[in-house]
Design an enzyme around this catalytic site. Structure first.
Site, short mmCIF file in Angstrom:
data_model
loop_
_atom_site.label_atom_id
_atom_site.label_comp_id
_atom_site.label_asym_id
_atom_site.label_seq_id
_atom_site.Cartn_x
_atom_site.Cartn_y
_atom_site.Cartn_z
N ASP A 45 0.95 -1.40 -0.35
CA ASP A 45 -0.22 -0.22 -0.49
C ASP A 45 0.68 1.05 -0.21
O ASP A 45 0.88 2.05 -0.54
CB ASP A 45 -0.50 0.26 1.44
CG ASP A 45 -1.94 -0.80 1.02
OD1 ASP A 45 -2.10 -1.23 -0.07
OD2 ASP A 45 -2.87 -1.31 2.14
N ASP A 152 -2.06 13.14 21.78
CA ASP A 152 -1.07 12.77 21.33
C ASP A 152 -1.44 13.37 20.15
O ASP A 152 -0.41 13.76 19.24
CB ASP A 152 -1.22 11.27 20.90
CG ASP A 152 0.06 10.33 22.79
OD1 ASP A 152 0.05 11.67 22.98
OD2 ASP A 152 -0.04 8.72 22.55
N THR A 163 -8.95 2.01 7.11
CA THR A 163 -9.29 0.18 7.25
C THR A 163 -7.43 0.58 7.26
O THR A 163 -6.69 -0.13 7.75
CB THR A 163 -9.14 -0.21 6.13
OG1 THR A 163 -8.56 -0.07 4.90
CG2 THR A 163 -10.33 -0.49 5.82
N ALA A 164 -6.81 1.64 7.79
CA ALA A 164 -5.36 1.79 7.95
C ALA A 164 -5.09 2.43 9.12
O ALA A 164 -6.06 1.90 10.64
CB ALA A 164 -5.11 2.74 6.87
N ASN A 166 -6.79 4.60 11.13
CA ASN A 166 -7.83 4.96 11.34
C ASN A 166 -8.32 4.15 12.24
O ASN A 166 -9.07 4.02 13.48
CB ASN A 166 -9.07 5.66 10.81
CG ASN A 166 -10.32 5.54 10.74
OD1 ASN A 166 -10.65 6.45 12.01
ND2 ASN A 166 -11.19 4.38 10.37
#
Length: 270
Positions: A45, A152, A163-164, A166
């Site tokens: 990716d 943070d 889908t990463a 997050n």
């Protein structure tokens, strides 16, 4: 039809690139780096994110596709042993002038400083984090104060990027047919001074989010795989990019939820 190949640089990806060039030549496609119609990403990716940012100013006529040679390729539809089939279907689609593609929304980032406004695009997500201290910022939705954040950082993701990073923050997985962005907190601090919702937020395409960091903070910004450190930011606006989407060429069906299952669960069912 013109094409280009972006690869990860490892031996397998380089070999696949050369093999693809040999296979696609018989269909009459032209290798063109400057302004291709199709960009093939060979790698993971991260490789496709590099390809996206390389061609982000030509999204109106470029479609992407990918061969996955890493451990997890969410954007890549094809495996290394399918390069012959990919070349065949791509060549046939080009010769029949029948290139089918799906379009995914992007997040637009408008960074305001004393010098003006800088506009950026992200395919996966945009994040901001404190460098030498926790991030302190006001979060506004549609020009109304929602909360004062301390923690943070904050992650703004697209549906395809849900889908990463997050997902690891507890955000929802969102189907990329939805024109929306998602706001997820990164380790927020909640006490009697700083209060946050503590849950991800989805904004539709006609909404926007403004983040106002405390003045002169050292902040680390990321746009997908690109990083920059800043201390001159007045505000950052995030919204669904209007009139701009990324296109992915589909030479065979690969439903989104099948992609999710393959990436995160696998095919072995109990």
């Amino acid at each position: 039809m013109k094409y280009n190949v972006i690869h990860r640089g490892d031996d397998i990806s380089i070999q696949l690139m050369h093999r693809f060039h040999e296979l696609i030549r018989q269909y009459g496609l032209i290798h063109e780096e400057a302004s291709p119609d199709i960009v093939l990403s060979i790698g993971g990716d991260g490789t496709l994110l590099h390809a996206f940012h390389q061609y982000k100013d030509q999204l109106d006529h470029i479609a992407f596709t990918g061969i996955h040679t890493g451990r997890l390729g969410f954007y890549a539809d094809w495996k290394p042993d399918e390069v012959e089939l990919l070349a065949q279907l791509m060549g046939e689609s080009a010769n029949q002038n029948d290139l089918r593609a799906v379009k995914y929304p992007l997040v637009e980032i408008q960074i305001t400083t004393a010098q003006g406004i800088e506009t950026e695009l992200a395919l996966n997500e945009f994040t901001l984090k404190g460098v030498d201290a926790t991030l302190v910022a006001q979060l506004h939705i549609n020009d109304e104060l929602l909360e004062t954040f301390r923690g943070d950082g904050i992650c703004i993701s697209t549906p395809s990027g849900s889908t990463a990073y997050n997902k690891s923050l507890g955000g929802a997985i969102v189907h990329p047919s939805l024109d929306a962005i998602q706001i997820a907190e990164i380790a927020s601090i909640n006490n009697r001074v700083f209060r946050t919702l503590g849950s991800p937020i989805l904004l539709p395409k006609h909404h926007h989010c403004d983040i106002y960091p405390r003045a002169n903070q050292n902040i680390l910004l990321s746009l997908d795989h690109l990083y920059m450190q800043r201390n001159d930011i007045i505000s950052i606006r995030s919204l669904v990019a209007a009139g701009k989407k990324v296109k992915f060429a589909r030479f065979r069906p690969f439903p989104f939820w099948s992609r999710v299952r393959e990436a995160f669960i696998g095919y072995d069912m109990v």
